[in-house]
Enzyme design. Structure first.
Site, PDB file in Angstrom:
ATOM      1  N   ARG A  19       0.748  -1.287  -0.141  1.00  0.00           N
ATOM      2  CA  ARG A  19       0.007  -0.009   0.023  1.00  0.00           C
ATOM      3  C   ARG A  19       0.880   1.285   0.204  1.00  0.00           C
ATOM      4  O   ARG A  19       0.405   2.406  -0.100  1.00  0.00           O
ATOM      5  CB  ARG A  19      -1.050  -0.034   1.294  1.00  0.00           C
ATOM      6  CG  ARG A  19      -2.218  -1.106   1.016  1.00  0.00           C
ATOM      7  CD  ARG A  19      -2.968  -1.051   2.513  1.00  0.00           C
ATOM      8  NE  ARG A  19      -2.342  -1.990   3.263  1.00  0.00           N
ATOM      9  CZ  ARG A  19      -2.734  -2.112   4.454  1.00  0.00           C
ATOM     10  NH1 ARG A  19      -3.622  -1.663   5.004  1.00  0.00           N
ATOM     11  NH2 ARG A  19      -1.917  -3.076   5.462  1.00  0.00           N
ATOM     12  N   ASN A 363      40.044  35.641  11.452  1.00  0.00           N
ATOM     13  CA  ASN A 363      39.001  36.309  10.778  1.00  0.00           C
ATOM     14  C   ASN A 363      39.252  35.897   9.049  1.00  0.00           C
ATOM     15  O   ASN A 363      39.976  36.074   8.465  1.00  0.00           O
ATOM     16  CB  ASN A 363      39.091  37.863  10.862  1.00  0.00           C
ATOM     17  CG  ASN A 363      38.144  38.534  10.266  1.00  0.00           C
ATOM     18  OD1 ASN A 363      36.904  38.646  10.743  1.00  0.00           O
ATOM     19  ND2 ASN A 363      38.184  39.002   8.950  1.00  0.00           N
ATOM     20  N   ALA A 366      34.681  38.343   3.937  1.00  0.00           N
ATOM     21  CA  ALA A 366      33.654  38.309   2.865  1.00  0.00           C
ATOM     22  C   ALA A 366      33.963  37.279   1.663  1.00  0.00           C
ATOM     23  O   ALA A 366      35.182  38.049   1.111  1.00  0.00           O
ATOM     24  CB  ALA A 366      32.670  39.537   2.929  1.00  0.00           C
ATOM     25  N   ASN A 372      39.328  23.512  -2.526  1.00  0.00           N
ATOM     26  CA  ASN A 372      39.913  22.511  -2.142  1.00  0.00           C
ATOM     27  C   ASN A 372      39.842  21.264  -3.239  1.00  0.00           C
ATOM     28  O   ASN A 372      40.606  20.261  -2.866  1.00  0.00           O
ATOM     29  CB  ASN A 372      39.033  21.992  -0.749  1.00  0.00           C
ATOM     30  CG  ASN A 372      37.542  21.726  -1.227  1.00  0.00           C
ATOM     31  OD1 ASN A 372      37.193  22.351  -2.338  1.00  0.00           O
ATOM     32  ND2 ASN A 372      36.604  20.758  -0.539  1.00  0.00           N
TER      33      ASN A 372
HETATM   34  C1  UD1 Z   1      -2.080  -6.264  11.752  1.00  0.00           C
HETATM   35  C2  UD1 Z   1      -2.952  -7.118  12.933  1.00  0.00           C
HETATM   36  C3  UD1 Z   1      -4.176  -6.362  13.240  1.00  0.00           C
HETATM   37  C4  UD1 Z   1      -3.661  -4.963  13.672  1.00  0.00           C
HETATM   38  C5  UD1 Z   1      -2.909  -4.287  12.794  1.00  0.00           C
HETATM   39  C6  UD1 Z   1      -2.076  -3.161  13.574  1.00  0.00           C
HETATM   40  C7  UD1 Z   1      -2.588  -9.510  12.369  1.00  0.00           C
HETATM   41  C8  UD1 Z   1      -3.048 -10.813  11.718  1.00  0.00           C
HETATM   42  N1  UD1 Z   1      -3.247  -8.460  12.240  1.00  0.00           N
HETATM   43  O1  UD1 Z   1      -2.844  -6.150  10.633  1.00  0.00           O
HETATM   44  O2  UD1 Z   1      -5.050  -6.991  14.168  1.00  0.00           O
HETATM   45  O3  UD1 Z   1      -4.880  -4.181  14.032  1.00  0.00           O
HETATM   46  O4  UD1 Z   1      -1.841  -5.146  12.450  1.00  0.00           O
HETATM   47  O5  UD1 Z   1      -1.217  -2.230  12.727  1.00  0.00           O
HETATM   48  O6  UD1 Z   1      -1.623  -9.558  13.104  1.00  0.00           O
HETATM   49  N2  UD1 Z   1       4.459  -9.286   8.538  1.00  0.00           N
HETATM   50  C9  UD1 Z   1       5.595 -10.264   8.476  1.00  0.00           C
HETATM   51  N3  UD1 Z   1       5.114 -11.278   7.907  1.00  0.00           N
HETATM   52  C10 UD1 Z   1       3.841 -11.578   7.338  1.00  0.00           C
HETATM   53  C11 UD1 Z   1       2.896 -10.568   7.842  1.00  0.00           C
HETATM   54  C12 UD1 Z   1       3.255  -9.552   8.175  1.00  0.00           C
HETATM   55  O7  UD1 Z   1       6.658  -9.917   8.874  1.00  0.00           O
HETATM   56  O8  UD1 Z   1       3.801 -12.468   6.759  1.00  0.00           O
HETATM   57  C13 UD1 Z   1       4.840  -7.975   9.467  1.00  0.00           C
HETATM   58  C14 UD1 Z   1       4.878  -6.767   8.619  1.00  0.00           C
HETATM   59  O9  UD1 Z   1       5.918  -6.351   7.767  1.00  0.00           O
HETATM   60  C15 UD1 Z   1       4.250  -5.634   9.351  1.00  0.00           C
HETATM   61  C16 UD1 Z   1       3.554  -6.452  10.519  1.00  0.00           C
HETATM   62  O10 UD1 Z   1       3.955  -7.850  10.326  1.00  0.00           O
HETATM   63  O11 UD1 Z   1       5.467  -5.210  10.004  1.00  0.00           O
HETATM   64  C17 UD1 Z   1       2.015  -6.451  10.316  1.00  0.00           C
HETATM   65  O12 UD1 Z   1       1.698  -6.826   9.092  1.00  0.00           O
HETATM   66  P1  UD1 Z   1       0.556  -5.954   8.261  1.00  0.00           P
HETATM   67  O13 UD1 Z   1       0.343  -6.698   7.055  1.00  0.00           O
HETATM   68  O14 UD1 Z   1       0.793  -4.492   8.293  1.00  0.00           O
HETATM   69  O15 UD1 Z   1      -0.725  -6.274   9.236  1.00  0.00           O
HETATM   70  P2  UD1 Z   1      -2.068  -5.686   9.037  1.00  0.00           P
HETATM   71  O16 UD1 Z   1      -2.952  -6.151   8.083  1.00  0.00           O
HETATM   72  O17 UD1 Z   1      -1.592  -4.327   9.304  1.00  0.00           O
HETATM   73 CA    CA Z   2      -0.136  -2.564   9.388  1.00  0.00          CA
END
Ligand code: UD1
Ligand code: CA
Length: 442
Positions: A19, A363, A366, A372
């Protein structure tokens, strides 16, 4: 939380962050000139000595960043991200599975999170097998909803899987959780992927705990701390909040700012109490300013260390490697790079000082320029204590101007000037009486 607990932090950052609409991995987008994941890592090291990250092996720059800036961090890879529980399961060897092991899990996209907030969650592990940080956003939208009963937290429902009734709940999941090692290692394999996204949700652990009649802790924090960054618009909003918090902290510590909302700080800006900052000043990374120094409007500083009681600006550009001692004056349209400037020296107007060592009480008139660069290499300029350089002088490096020497205005200096000497390089002035062409009849 007591010292017999073994505190660990796991950061999840393997997601694609589609996104953001940007080719750069989400967690490398900067807040206050430092990648988001850097903020999270800093915080992690404030609460625990043992930190691990789950990263995507395709995000080479993220891996390099973590290795360079936080070399003690354990890195685990998640090849095909299949959800937050799947991410944690890649890091199983980080845990020892004991009840004394207290683990906080943080997402890499919440750079405003505070240390105290995580400590609250960890404290709940005295009684509960896990704890969850909730918040009430103005617009709950896609956040997971926290479903509570009189017993406390019962489950977390992702927005995609939620009923109308669940969606009406305004208490949401921040993503920050804490677990006891024994519970996490035992319960994680039980998480399935029967949901709208076909992902393994870490949030399912709440229901798993409750089925075992275990209690789940719940704390709540201000939404500003945990609203995740998923789009560039949210990145800009979080930057704004970070800046405001950082300015407020400086103001309360005794730094004066006439128009704080126009001053931009970096994650590591260090301004000592008694520093005074005018409007529209920008601090790049690596700036330290000592007490009593005044920085006037429209100055831009980066990688610079300023001594006490300096006067800088307006319109001064200080680039990496600038170091000054006490009571130095750097005035308007002056650029300094990789140079040391001694106590009480003045560079008041329209100068470029690069790769130079300037002594005390010097000093620079101006328009003084240190030449350099010869097109291939950079060369140093030395200007010793008490030297006086007249206006519009070019110092062609490498060159030394000795102690208390004087260089006359307009000179191009290519040979070193001995201490105490006067050096001039100037064509004699020719004057032809009554030859001014303005005298011709109009
Ligand atoms: C997640 C939560 C949601 C919460 C929200 C808050 C879950 C299932 N959902 O949703 O309840 O309200 O965060 O911001 O946990 N990531 C991984 N591997 C994966 C998936 C994600 O490392 O397979 C990491 C992402 O890089 C990120 C974090 O986990 O830093 C959250 O992932 P994201 O996809 O942003 O979750 P949300 O859909 O926002
Ligand atoms: Ca998130």
């Amino acid at each position: 939380m007591t010292s017999q607990h073994n505190i660990k932090t796991l950061i999840l950052a393997a997601g694609n962050g589609k996104r953001m609409g940007s080719a750069r991995p989400k967690v490398l987008h900067p807040i206050a000139q430092f990648p988001m994941i850097g903020h999270t890592l800093k915080l992690a090291y404030e609460i625990s000595g043992q930190v691990a990250c789950v990263l995507n092996p395709d995000h080479v720059e993220v891996v390099e960043f973590v290795k360079e800036f936080f070399p003690k961090t354990k890195i685990f890879f998640q090849k095909n991200p299949q959800g937050t529980a799947h991410a944690v399961s890649q890091a199983m060897s980080f845990f020892d599975g004991k009840a004394e092991e207290h683990i906080s899990v943080i997402y890499g996209d919440t750079p405003l999170l505070q240390k105290e907030t995580i400590k609250l969650l960890l404290n709940q592990l005295q009684e509960d097998v896990m704890s969850v940080l909730g918040f009430r956003p103005a617009n709950p939208g896609a956040y997971g909803r926290l479903i509570t009963s009189s017993q406390g937290l019962e489950k977390i429902v992702e927005a995609k899987d939620a009923s109308k009734e669940d969606l009406a709940q305004d208490l949401c999941n921040s993503g920050v959780m804490a677990f006891r090692g024994d519970f996490l290692t035992e319960a994680l394999p039980k998480v399935g992927n029967k949901n709208a996204s076909k992902e393994y949700y870490l949030t399912d652990l709440v229901e798993i705990a409750r089925k075992k009649k275990e209690m789940v802790g719940l704390s709540e924090c201000h939404p500003e701390q945990v609203e995740g960054v998923n789009t560039l618009k949210e990145l800009a909003r979080v930057e704004g909040v970070f800046q405001k918090n950082a300015r407020d902290r400086l103001l309360s510590s005794g730094v004066q700012m006439q128009a704080p909302e126009t001053v931009f700080l970096s994650h590591d800006t260090k301004l000592e109490p008694g520093v005074c900052v005018g409007p529209y000043v920008v601090f790049g990374p690596g700036v330290h300013v000592k007490e009593g120094t005044v920085i006037e409007a429209f100055s831009h500083l980066q990688g610079t260390s300023l001594g006490p009681e300096n006067a800088v600006g307006p319109f001064t550009r200080l680039r990496p490697g600038t170091v000054t001692e006490a009571k130095v004056k750097l005035g308007n349209f002056v650029e300094v790079k990789k140079s040391c400037i001694g106590a009480g020296s003045k560079v008041n107007h329209l100068s470029y000082v690069g790769d130079a060592e300037v002594g005390a009480g010097v000093n620079l008139g101006a328009g003084t320029i240190t030449c350099n660069y010869d097109g291939e290499k950079k060369h140093p300029t030395h200007i010793e204590d008490g030297a006086f350089i007249g206006s519009n002088v070019s110092l062609v490096a490498p060159v030394t101007v000795g102690e208390k020497a004087t260089v006359g205005a307009g000179s191009v200096i290519t040979k070193s000037v001995a201490p105490g000497a006067l050096s001039l390089e100037r064509s004699p002035q020719q004057t032809y009486p009554e030859k001014s062409n303005r005298l011709k009849a109009s």
